[in-house]
Design a protein around this motif. Structure first.
Motif, PDB file in Angstrom:
ATOM      1  N   TRP A 178      26.959  46.192   2.580  1.00  0.00           N
ATOM      2  CA  TRP A 178      27.929  46.495   3.620  1.00  0.00           C
ATOM      3  C   TRP A 178      27.300  47.345   4.722  1.00  0.00           C
ATOM      4  N   ARG A 179      26.449  48.293   4.332  1.00  0.00           N
ATOM      5  CA  ARG A 179      25.744  49.106   5.325  1.00  0.00           C
ATOM      6  C   ARG A 179      24.884  48.228   6.226  1.00  0.00           C
ATOM      7  N   ASP A 180      24.216  47.243   5.644  1.00  0.00           N
ATOM      8  CA  ASP A 180      23.362  46.359   6.443  1.00  0.00           C
ATOM      9  C   ASP A 180      24.173  45.543   7.439  1.00  0.00           C
TER      10      ASP A 180
ATOM     11  N   LEU B 123      26.191  34.738  16.715  1.00  0.00           N
ATOM     12  CA  LEU B 123      24.817  34.432  16.298  1.00  0.00           C
ATOM     13  C   LEU B 123      24.424  35.228  15.060  1.00  0.00           C
ATOM     14  N   TYR B 124      24.776  36.499  15.069  1.00  0.00           N
ATOM     15  CA  TYR B 124      24.458  37.374  13.926  1.00  0.00           C
ATOM     16  C   TYR B 124      25.172  36.889  12.662  1.00  0.00           C
ATOM     17  N   GLY B 125      26.430  36.500  12.815  1.00  0.00           N
ATOM     18  CA  GLY B 125      27.191  36.010  11.666  1.00  0.00           C
ATOM     19  C   GLY B 125      26.666  34.696  11.131  1.00  0.00           C
ATOM     20  N   GLY B 126      25.890  33.978  11.948  1.00  0.00           N
ATOM     21  CA  GLY B 126      25.316  32.719  11.504  1.00  0.00           C
ATOM     22  C   GLY B 126      24.005  32.847  10.772  1.00  0.00           C
ATOM     23  N   GLU B 127      23.432  34.058  10.753  1.00  0.00           N
ATOM     24  CA  GLU B 127      22.195  34.260   9.993  1.00  0.00           C
ATOM     25  C   GLU B 127      22.479  34.061   8.504  1.00  0.00           C
ATOM     26  N   PRO B 128      21.560  33.406   7.772  1.00  0.00           N
ATOM     27  CA  PRO B 128      21.836  33.038   6.375  1.00  0.00           C
ATOM     28  C   PRO B 128      22.334  34.188   5.505  1.00  0.00           C
ATOM     29  N   ARG B 129      21.657  35.322   5.548  1.00  0.00           N
ATOM     30  CA  ARG B 129      22.063  36.432   4.674  1.00  0.00           C
ATOM     31  C   ARG B 129      23.421  36.987   5.087  1.00  0.00           C
ATOM     32  N   ILE B 130      23.649  37.152   6.382  1.00  0.00           N
ATOM     33  CA  ILE B 130      24.923  37.692   6.852  1.00  0.00           C
ATOM     34  C   ILE B 130      26.050  36.715   6.572  1.00  0.00           C
ATOM     35  N   ARG B 131      25.778  35.421   6.740  1.00  0.00           N
ATOM     36  CA  ARG B 131      26.796  34.405   6.452  1.00  0.00           C
ATOM     37  C   ARG B 131      27.189  34.433   4.983  1.00  0.00           C
ATOM     38  N   ARG B 132      26.214  34.736   4.118  1.00  0.00           N
ATOM     39  CA  ARG B 132      26.512  34.819   2.682  1.00  0.00           C
ATOM     40  C   ARG B 132      27.304  36.083   2.355  1.00  0.00           C
ATOM     41  N   LEU B 133      26.937  37.206   2.982  1.00  0.00           N
ATOM     42  CA  LEU B 133      27.597  38.475   2.687  1.00  0.00           C
ATOM     43  C   LEU B 133      28.976  38.570   3.332  1.00  0.00           C
ATOM     44  N   ALA B 134      29.056  38.136   4.581  1.00  0.00           N
ATOM     45  CA  ALA B 134      30.304  38.281   5.337  1.00  0.00           C
ATOM     46  C   ALA B 134      30.623  36.984   6.065  1.00  0.00           C
ATOM     47  N   PRO B 135      31.117  35.977   5.328  1.00  0.00           N
ATOM     48  CA  PRO B 135      31.458  34.702   5.975  1.00  0.00           C
ATOM     49  C   PRO B 135      32.466  34.907   7.108  1.00  0.00           C
ATOM     50  N   ASN B 136      32.237  34.191   8.211  1.00  0.00           N
ATOM     51  CA  ASN B 136      33.143  34.251   9.355  1.00  0.00           C
ATOM     52  C   ASN B 136      33.264  35.665   9.922  1.00  0.00           C
ATOM     53  N   LEU B 137      32.110  36.333  10.080  1.00  0.00           N
ATOM     54  CA  LEU B 137      32.091  37.679  10.649  1.00  0.00           C
ATOM     55  C   LEU B 137      32.625  37.646  12.076  1.00  0.00           C
ATOM     56  N   GLN B 138      33.617  38.479  12.357  1.00  0.00           N
ATOM     57  CA  GLN B 138      34.241  38.506  13.677  1.00  0.00           C
ATOM     58  C   GLN B 138      34.592  39.932  14.082  1.00  0.00           C
TER      59      GLN B 138
END
Length: 214
Positions: free
Chosen positions: A20-22, A80-95
């Motif tokens: 979550w910090r990342d 773009l950030y939310g589409g990065e593989p790791r971020i997409r896995r941790l926080a799908p649909n980051l908005q």
């Protein structure tokens, strides 16, 4: 300008604290980059969000425009950030949700010897926070005060009047859709021509130097 991660409570509960910090650190970084790009100031990092000023401590004539341009960059960068593989896995649909309001405030260092912060105090800040809460995910909600300053530069969608906490009357709001085409801006503002004023002496000098060819 207030920006906040949508669904942050649920994300924080579900994710490992370090993950979550990342996620949050990445969001803070992209918001900070956009704010600084347009001459704004990061006033506070609010855990899952950011408060930024445009017009303090450094003022520009187009601070409202700068805030909206920064917000559009923030929305694109978040996608773009939310589409990065790791971020997409941790926080799908980051908005994010973003709220902007313009007006008078009192700014300065507030606090004590133990902790001092550069903050803005006033109803303008409070309404910006309410607009952020009312915005739909990955959209920018602005007040009538801001609309008057940027209406010829951006495509706006009337969102009607909404009730916000602390206000006796509903507040008129608009959603920013994007930059307006240059030709459209010109037609709506009646053209980009403007008479030259206050330069009579300089103009006479120019005429003498060019042999009255102008």
């Amino acid at each position: 300008l207030f920006a906040d991660i949508v669904g942050s409570t649920e994300l924080a509960e579900r994710l490992d604290p370090e993950d979550w910090r990342d996620v949050v650190s990445g969001v803070h970084a992209l918001i900070g980059a956009a704010v600084h790009r347009y001459g704004g100031y990061i006033a506070q990092l609010l855990g899952d969000g950011v408060l930024a000023f445009f017009g303090a401590p450094l003022a520009h004539e187009d601070d409202a425009e700068r805030a909206v341009r920064a917000s559009l960059d923030i929305v694109r960068a978040t996608e773009l950030y939310g589409g990065e593989p790791r971020i997409r896995r941790l926080a799908p649909n980051l908005q994010l949700r973003i709220g902007i309001n313009s007006g008078n405030v009192v700014v300065g260092n507030i606090g004590s010897d133990l902790r001092m912060e550069y903050l803005a105090i006033g109803d303008t800040v409070n309404l910006a926070a309410r607009l952020q809460t009312a915005a739909t995910p990955n959209h920018i909600l602005i007040s009538e005060n801001t609309r008057r300053l940027i209406r010829d530069l951006f495509e706006l969608q009337d969102q009607g009047r909404i009730s916000v906490k602390g206000k006796t009357e509903p507040v008129q709001t608009y959603c920013v859709l994007g930059l307006r085409e240059a030709s459209d801006r010109a037609s709506r503002s009646g053209g980009l021509t403007s008479p030259l004023v206050g330069r009579d002496r300089e103009f006479k000098t120019l005429r003498r130097m060019t042999g009255d060819l102008l």
